[in-house]
Design a protein around this motif. Structure first.
Motif, PDB file in Angstrom:
ATOM      1  N   ARG A 120     -41.426 -47.554   8.745  1.00 32.14           N
ATOM      2  CA  ARG A 120     -43.133 -47.021   8.507  1.00 32.14           C
ATOM      3  C   ARG A 120     -43.677 -49.018   8.981  1.00 32.14           C
ATOM      4  O   ARG A 120     -44.716 -48.919   8.649  1.00 32.14           O
ATOM      5  N   GLY A 121     -43.254 -48.393  10.232  1.00 34.71           N
ATOM      6  CA  GLY A 121     -43.811 -49.418  11.165  1.00 34.71           C
ATOM      7  C   GLY A 121     -44.918 -48.480  11.851  1.00 34.71           C
ATOM      8  O   GLY A 121     -45.262 -46.987  11.824  1.00 34.71           O
ATOM      9  N   MET A 122     -45.974 -49.653  12.406  1.00 31.03           N
ATOM     10  CA  MET A 122     -47.394 -49.403  13.179  1.00 31.03           C
ATOM     11  C   MET A 122     -47.118 -48.060  14.297  1.00 31.03           C
ATOM     12  O   MET A 122     -46.582 -48.648  15.049  1.00 31.03           O
ATOM     13  N   ASP A 123     -47.432 -47.411  14.542  1.00 32.44           N
ATOM     14  CA  ASP A 123     -47.735 -46.855  15.776  1.00 32.44           C
ATOM     15  C   ASP A 123     -48.499 -47.395  16.982  1.00 32.44           C
ATOM     16  O   ASP A 123     -49.854 -47.712  17.213  1.00 32.44           O
ATOM     17  N   VAL A 124     -47.101 -47.979  18.131  1.00 31.51           N
ATOM     18  CA  VAL A 124     -47.984 -48.851  18.998  1.00 31.51           C
ATOM     19  C   VAL A 124     -48.903 -47.857  19.612  1.00 31.51           C
ATOM     20  O   VAL A 124     -49.893 -48.332  20.548  1.00 31.51           O
ATOM     21  N   ALA A 125     -48.166 -47.049  20.317  1.00 28.80           N
ATOM     22  CA  ALA A 125     -49.307 -45.920  21.176  1.00 28.80           C
ATOM     23  C   ALA A 125     -50.747 -45.946  20.064  1.00 28.80           C
ATOM     24  O   ALA A 125     -51.470 -46.019  20.945  1.00 28.80           O
ATOM     25  N   ALA A 126     -50.560 -45.353  19.302  1.00 25.26           N
ATOM     26  CA  ALA A 126     -51.920 -45.861  18.360  1.00 25.26           C
ATOM     27  C   ALA A 126     -53.212 -46.350  18.155  1.00 25.26           C
ATOM     28  O   ALA A 126     -53.581 -47.162  18.396  1.00 25.26           O
ATOM     29  N   LEU A 127     -52.235 -48.209  18.050  1.00 26.41           N
ATOM     30  CA  LEU A 127     -52.359 -49.578  18.680  1.00 26.41           C
ATOM     31  C   LEU A 127     -52.883 -49.532  19.761  1.00 26.41           C
ATOM     32  O   LEU A 127     -54.371 -49.702  19.949  1.00 26.41           O
ATOM     33  N   ASP A 128     -52.113 -49.531  20.862  1.00 31.81           N
ATOM     34  CA  ASP A 128     -53.053 -49.650  21.798  1.00 31.81           C
ATOM     35  C   ASP A 128     -54.597 -48.705  22.541  1.00 31.81           C
ATOM     36  O   ASP A 128     -55.306 -48.698  22.990  1.00 31.81           O
ATOM     37  N   THR A 174     -41.707 -51.998   8.224  1.00 28.25           N
ATOM     38  CA  THR A 174     -41.857 -53.115   8.873  1.00 28.25           C
ATOM     39  C   THR A 174     -42.499 -52.677  10.076  1.00 28.25           C
ATOM     40  O   THR A 174     -41.233 -51.914  10.858  1.00 28.25           O
ATOM     41  N   ASP A 175     -43.570 -53.569  10.737  1.00 27.17           N
ATOM     42  CA  ASP A 175     -43.778 -53.347  12.011  1.00 27.17           C
ATOM     43  C   ASP A 175     -42.415 -53.931  12.945  1.00 27.17           C
ATOM     44  O   ASP A 175     -42.113 -54.572  13.085  1.00 27.17           O
ATOM     45  N   ASP A 176     -42.521 -52.966  14.569  1.00 26.08           N
ATOM     46  CA  ASP A 176     -41.387 -53.768  15.042  1.00 26.08           C
ATOM     47  C   ASP A 176     -42.578 -54.829  15.944  1.00 26.08           C
ATOM     48  O   ASP A 176     -43.653 -54.599  17.191  1.00 26.08           O
ATOM     49  N   HIS A 221     -44.872 -45.228  10.754  1.00 26.32           N
ATOM     50  CA  HIS A 221     -44.336 -43.430  11.017  1.00 26.32           C
ATOM     51  C   HIS A 221     -42.935 -44.059  10.816  1.00 26.32           C
ATOM     52  O   HIS A 221     -42.820 -45.059  11.170  1.00 26.32           O
ATOM     53  N   GLY A 222     -42.036 -43.250  10.958  1.00 26.73           N
ATOM     54  CA  GLY A 222     -40.106 -43.474  11.430  1.00 26.73           C
ATOM     55  C   GLY A 222     -40.383 -44.342   9.500  1.00 26.73           C
ATOM     56  O   GLY A 222     -40.775 -44.455   8.969  1.00 26.73           O
ATOM     57  N   PRO A 223     -38.426 -44.372   9.802  1.00 25.64           N
ATOM     58  CA  PRO A 223     -38.233 -44.833   8.389  1.00 25.64           C
ATOM     59  C   PRO A 223     -37.944 -46.207   8.411  1.00 25.64           C
ATOM     60  O   PRO A 223     -38.284 -46.356   6.659  1.00 25.64           O
ATOM     61  N   SER A 281     -51.609 -52.625  10.780  1.00 27.51           N
ATOM     62  CA  SER A 281     -50.826 -50.838  10.329  1.00 27.51           C
ATOM     63  C   SER A 281     -51.477 -50.247   8.307  1.00 27.51           C
ATOM     64  O   SER A 281     -52.406 -51.507   7.409  1.00 27.51           O
ATOM     65  N   ASP A 282     -51.127 -49.061   8.000  1.00 31.09           N
ATOM     66  CA  ASP A 282     -51.691 -48.707   6.876  1.00 31.09           C
ATOM     67  C   ASP A 282     -50.934 -49.261   5.455  1.00 31.09           C
ATOM     68  O   ASP A 282     -50.558 -49.107   4.217  1.00 31.09           O
ATOM     69  N   GLN A 283     -49.737 -50.366   5.771  1.00 33.74           N
ATOM     70  CA  GLN A 283     -49.173 -50.869   4.816  1.00 33.74           C
ATOM     71  C   GLN A 283     -49.015 -52.064   4.687  1.00 33.74           C
ATOM     72  O   GLN A 283     -47.654 -52.790   3.669  1.00 33.74           O
ATOM     73  N   VAL A 284     -49.944 -52.857   5.015  1.00 41.12           N
ATOM     74  CA  VAL A 284     -50.219 -53.834   4.663  1.00 41.12           C
ATOM     75  C   VAL A 284     -50.241 -54.748   3.687  1.00 41.12           C
ATOM     76  O   VAL A 284     -51.056 -54.047   2.793  1.00 41.12           O
ATOM     77  N   HIS A 285     -50.419 -55.511   3.750  1.00 38.86           N
ATOM     78  CA  HIS A 285     -50.084 -56.175   1.492  1.00 38.86           C
ATOM     79  C   HIS A 285     -51.861 -56.726   1.600  1.00 38.86           C
ATOM     80  O   HIS A 285     -52.614 -57.097   2.649  1.00 38.86           O
ATOM     81  N   SER A 286     -52.158 -56.870   0.292  1.00 38.31           N
ATOM     82  CA  SER A 286     -54.308 -56.709   0.006  1.00 38.31           C
ATOM     83  C   SER A 286     -54.833 -57.680   0.654  1.00 38.31           C
ATOM     84  O   SER A 286     -55.705 -57.757   0.418  1.00 38.31           O
ATOM     85  N   SER A 287     -53.787 -58.805   0.776  1.00 30.16           N
ATOM     86  CA  SER A 287     -54.482 -60.122   1.444  1.00 30.16           C
ATOM     87  C   SER A 287     -54.939 -59.929   2.602  1.00 30.16           C
ATOM     88  O   SER A 287     -55.914 -60.861   2.594  1.00 30.16           O
ATOM     89  N   ILE A 288     -54.112 -58.758   3.485  1.00 31.48           N
ATOM     90  CA  ILE A 288     -55.294 -58.606   4.788  1.00 31.48           C
ATOM     91  C   ILE A 288     -56.692 -58.152   4.374  1.00 31.48           C
ATOM     92  O   ILE A 288     -57.314 -58.465   5.067  1.00 31.48           O
ATOM     93  N   ASP A 289     -56.565 -56.732   3.529  1.00 28.51           N
ATOM     94  CA  ASP A 289     -57.795 -57.038   3.817  1.00 28.51           C
ATOM     95  C   ASP A 289     -58.798 -58.046   3.486  1.00 28.51           C
ATOM     96  O   ASP A 289     -60.219 -57.783   2.914  1.00 28.51           O
ATOM     97  N   ARG A 290     -58.444 -58.787   2.400  1.00 26.40           N
ATOM     98  CA  ARG A 290     -59.462 -60.140   1.902  1.00 26.40           C
ATOM     99  C   ARG A 290     -59.828 -60.717   2.807  1.00 26.40           C
ATOM    100  O   ARG A 290     -60.684 -61.267   2.471  1.00 26.40           O
TER     101      ARG A 290
END
Ligand SMILES: *Cc1c(COP(=O)(O)O)cnc(C)c1O
Length: 469
Positions: free
Chosen positions: A207-215, A243-245, A203-205, A176-185
């Motif tokens: 701030r989890g990744m949009d699972v349809a968009a992932l698919d 937090t992602d679902d 999306h949503g309260p 997602s666009d919310q993950v920690h910079s350690s993922i980029d590295r």
């Protein structure tokens, strides 16, 4: 150092540590120093002649300590905690006294076997199924790197270490666009490359990744002949607890044969409380997860627990066995250095073992539940205080706010000035973040020694400083 001096100074150092801890509440959380203040007090060249330990100790007290930010301060509410329960400090000292190396079973058998047992205890404490096996890594950044390397190797038919990545179809990782910079590295260091880290919108309260968009993103990449390798989900993001679902993410990932890794570096410690586990519903189905007992739980830094469902793929990715590292005739014993990038490794399990035993799960759960409850009460107080806005609701003990009274033209500058004023006051320490494009201030309760009254004091400081602006 003679043996007699060694004894004398170790005792002095231990006394110093206990007195330091007792007096923390009286110190400002953050030192009032400017860049260069410490450096200016240090000689530019090394000593030719030996100096007395007395002189070293005096400089430690007079130069170093006044320049420290006190991470064990009961009103440290910045970043996330790096808690060191006293019993874990003691365990760490014992490990230091032995200065052992735990890279192979035979280099310190007890270090390996205590780690195996204590990680299985901790797995049970977290409610994870017995299909997970754990290893202690230095940091979550290293565990995530290891997981990304496994993703890469799986996707490349285990040929990446030999052949490199040049020439083949791009390996793709999704987060997602919310993950920690350690993922980029991890993506940079693994050679996958930032442009192959596919950012899935949230999306949503939660701030989890949009699972349809992932698919959809995975399908698009498959159609384009790229190599989808894995998904990294986040439970309790650093900024505002995104937090992602996990269940839905893992379902999509597995449908496409992808490896899943979960970063629960901070929030994971709270999973010793069954009532918080809904936050990572579906965790049983991921391939890899990391959480940091060195954050909220109280195992002195560094102690990052990495659980995997298939240790063989980790070892297949990372084990190198030159002749001098082989342990002949000991077929099934564990050499934990094969489970991560560094070869040498400290005996980190001792402090987790001491922590779990000295406090029991009951004691640690009480701490976490108190923090969550005190944080929620603080959030409600600020929500009801004119001029303040809660910009994200509590995720466990983390929420964000900003001061937005009418008539302030530049609220970002105003809130940056506010957080600086709060921190210069010294009674507490907070950090800011950018959320939905605006500067907000994070509040997070986590210090091991904090009390309800410390949380109230921090709130008083916030309200008082805002009134003075
Ligand atoms: C703190 C944090 C990290 C990084 O942890 P290290 O152990 O310092 O590498 C990664 N992800 C999240 C969500 C964190 O909060």
């Amino acid at each position: 150092m003679t043996p007699a001096e060694y004894r004398e100074w170790l005792v002095r150092a231990a006394e110093w540590g206990a007195t330091y801890r007792e007096g923390l509440r009286e110190r400002p959380v953050r030192p009032a120093v400017r860049p260069g203040d410490i450096r200016r007090q240090l000689p530019a060249s090394p000593p030719e002649a030996p100096e007395s330990i007395e002189a070293l100790f005096a400089d430690f007290e007079q130069i170093v300590v006044p320049g420290m930010t006190h991470w064990q301060h009961p009103r440290f509410f910045a970043y996330f905690p790096a808690n060191a329960a006293p019993v874990s400090v003691m365990a760490e000292y014992l490990v230091t006294a032995m200065a052992a190396q735990g890279m192979l079973w035979q280099t310190s058998p007890a270090a390996t076997e205590v780690e195996t047992v204590v990680l299985d205890w901790f797995r049970q404490a977290l409610g994870l199924p017995g299909t997970f096996t754990g290893v202690i890594q230095d940091t979550a950044s290293s565990a995530t790197l290891a997981a990304v390397l496994v993703m890469r190797e799986r996707a490349l038919g285990w040929a990446g270490n030999r052949d490199g990545l040049a020439g083949g179809a791009a390996v793709r990782v999704y987060a997602s666009d919310q993950v920690h910079s350690s993922i980029d590295r991890a993506i940079w260091v693994s050679g996958i490359g930032e442009k192959n880290l596919v950012r899935i919108p949230t999306h949503g309260p939660r701030r989890g990744m949009d699972v349809a968009a992932l698919d959809a993103a995975i399908r698009r990449d498959l159609d384009a002949g790229l190599r989808p390798a894995g998904v990294i989900a986040c439970v309790g993001g650093t900024s505002a607890g995104a937090t992602d679902d996990v269940a839905s993410v893992a379902e999509v990932a597995h449908r496409h044969g992808l490896y899943t890794h979960v970063d629960a570096a901070w929030a994971g410690s709270a999973m010793i409380c069954p009532e918080f586990r809904t936050l990572w519903d579906g965790i049983d189905f991921v391939d890899s997860l990391v959480l940091n007992p060195h954050k909220w739980l109280g195992a002195q830094f560094d102690c990052s627990t990495h659980y995997v469902r298939d240790p063989a793929s980790l070892v297949r990715t990372l084990a190198i066995q030159p002749e001098y590292l082989k342990t002949h005739g000991k077929g099934d014993l564990i050499n934990y250095s094969e489970w991560h990038v560094p070869l040498g490794r400290r005996f980190r399990a001792l402090k987790l073992w001491f922590l779990l035993r000295a406090h029991g799960l009951t004691g640690l759960r009480t701490m976490i539940r108190n923090h969550v409850a005190w944080s929620a009460a603080a959030c409600e107080r600020l929500r009801g205080t004119p001029g303040f806005q809660v910009t994200s609701d509590p995720v466990l003990s983390l929420w964000t706010f900003r001061h937005a009274p009418a008539g302030i033209p530049d609220l970002d500058a105003h809130n940056l000035a506010l957080v600086n004023a709060i921190n210069d006051d010294g009674r507490t320490y907070l950090t800011q973040t950018r959320l939905d494009g605006q500067i907000v201030i994070r509040f997070q309760v986590g210090p091991f020694d904090t009390t309800e009254s410390d949380v109230k004091t921090a709130m008083d400081v916030i309200v008082e400083m805002a009134a003075r602006m």
